[in-house]
Design an enzyme around this catalytic site. Sequence first.
Site, PDB file in Angstrom:
ATOM      1  CG  HIS A 306      44.696  62.535  42.263  1.00 21.06           C
ATOM      2  ND1 HIS A 306      45.964  62.131  42.603  1.00 21.06           N
ATOM      3  CD2 HIS A 306      44.067  62.863  43.415  1.00 21.06           C
ATOM      4  CE1 HIS A 306      46.087  62.193  43.904  1.00 21.06           C
ATOM      5  NE2 HIS A 306      44.963  62.635  44.431  1.00 21.06           N
ATOM      6  CG  ASP A 364      38.157  65.851  47.289  1.00 19.58           C
ATOM      7  OD1 ASP A 364      37.815  65.252  48.309  1.00 19.58           O
ATOM      8  OD2 ASP A 364      39.285  66.335  47.117  1.00 19.58           O
TER       9      ASP A 364
END
Length: 432
Positions: A306, A364
């Site tokens: 991320h 996700d």
Amino acid sequence: MEQKKAKLVLEDGTSFDLPIIEGTMGKPAIDISNLSQNGFVTYDPGFMSTASCDSAITYIDGENSTLLYRGYPIEQLAENCDFLDVSYLLLNGELPNQNEKNSYVSEVKKHYLLHDQLNSVFRGFRRDAHPMAVMQAVVASKSAFYFEEMNVYNRNHRKLSANRLIAKVPSIAAWSYLYNLGRPFNYPRSDLGYAANFLNMLFSSPTQPYEINPILVKAFEKILILHADHEQNASTSTVRLVGSSGANPFACVAAGIASLWGPAHGGANEATLKMLQEIKNESRINEYIERAKDKTDSFRLMGFGHRVYRNKDPRAEIMRKTCHEVLSELGLENDSIFKLALKLEKIALEDDYFVEKKLYPNVDFYSGIVMRAMGIPNSMFTAVFALARTAGWIAHWNEMFLGENLKIGRPRQIYQGKRFRNLSQDRNVSKD
Ligand code: ACO
């Protein structure tokens, strides 16, 4: 208190005093907004060190795995609130009391129905069009329906547009998928909560009513809450940039949808599932791990890493727990893709490359598995993300008009092209 300053000193001794801006939390910022008056611009591709605005909506501390909406930790909101509480919070700064909640819910439900003419917009697409492509176009088309109430400088118009978007995006998302299947469009039901209504539109058919399972509804509310906002990510910054020119809210949200669709952003949950389906067998995990580490291969382990969380993604932990609850409720603990995902997660978390680079599973990685278990097809994963993020997009768009520094967004560039050329001279040369 005297304002702190930074000093920029050039090699030739020229110096500039630059004010330091402190937020209520987070890293202080060096204000370089006046630098161009002194003949310089700054260079920061990908906005690695650049704050583009002030905002009071969401706070992320990537080092400490913290995510706050209006000051409340995401863990508390996911456990105790529903999505409409959270969208109200993002927009208005406070959680609603019971009266405020009742009137917000009834206001949103009042706008549930799509204009009947939108049927024709949907039917103009190919049957196999990706739901995100359809969603983006249909959301943009709303500006052709509400042009009389789209004055972005009018607070009431902004509120109305926000309610319309929150109310209508679930139907737009569900219909984009139903159109793929060639099934009749299901209408929204005001007697259901926001998440249950969406699931019902997605799954019910005139011949087979959808059985609402409270555990799945709760899990879906969590997916929506976790994805509702994430400060100045690519799609939210897109919404702000588009909105900074005074563009209408439907166009802005459509632009946000376009940005979100990219596989490095909202497309990651769909890409994660595709990757798991491609790996297929636990014996092939190492091959994919090696590919992800190989700098000559563009492949990346989807659902890992991320930009901001250089430590764990706090949403991933909530989604991981939800994932176990949903799979256990549905008796899918032995589902091959779920088992493969858990194995991949374990191997990656122990691998030196991923450990050293602090690449953890992001939200996700798990949300795709939860949605798949609920029967939501891969192609709808990003559409669900867009549905949730509409709350954040519209909150940021609205906030932009409340601030004092509303300026059209206009980044600078470092020009690396040709210097002055002379057309007639070049043409003569080429004739010779
Ligand atoms: N697999 C393998 N290596 C990775 C991965 C990954 N998923 N993510 C990052 N890396 C490596 C990079 O190659 C880079 O290595 P290097 O330092 O040797 O060059 C290092 O880790 C740092 O990565 P960056 O690319 O600098 O990180 P950046 O902040 O630009 O990218 C991103 C973040 C786009 C999320 C990236 O981690 C990625 O592509 N992940 C996979 C896609 C994904 O899951 N996206 C979802 C994001 S969450 C969301 O949108 C809700």
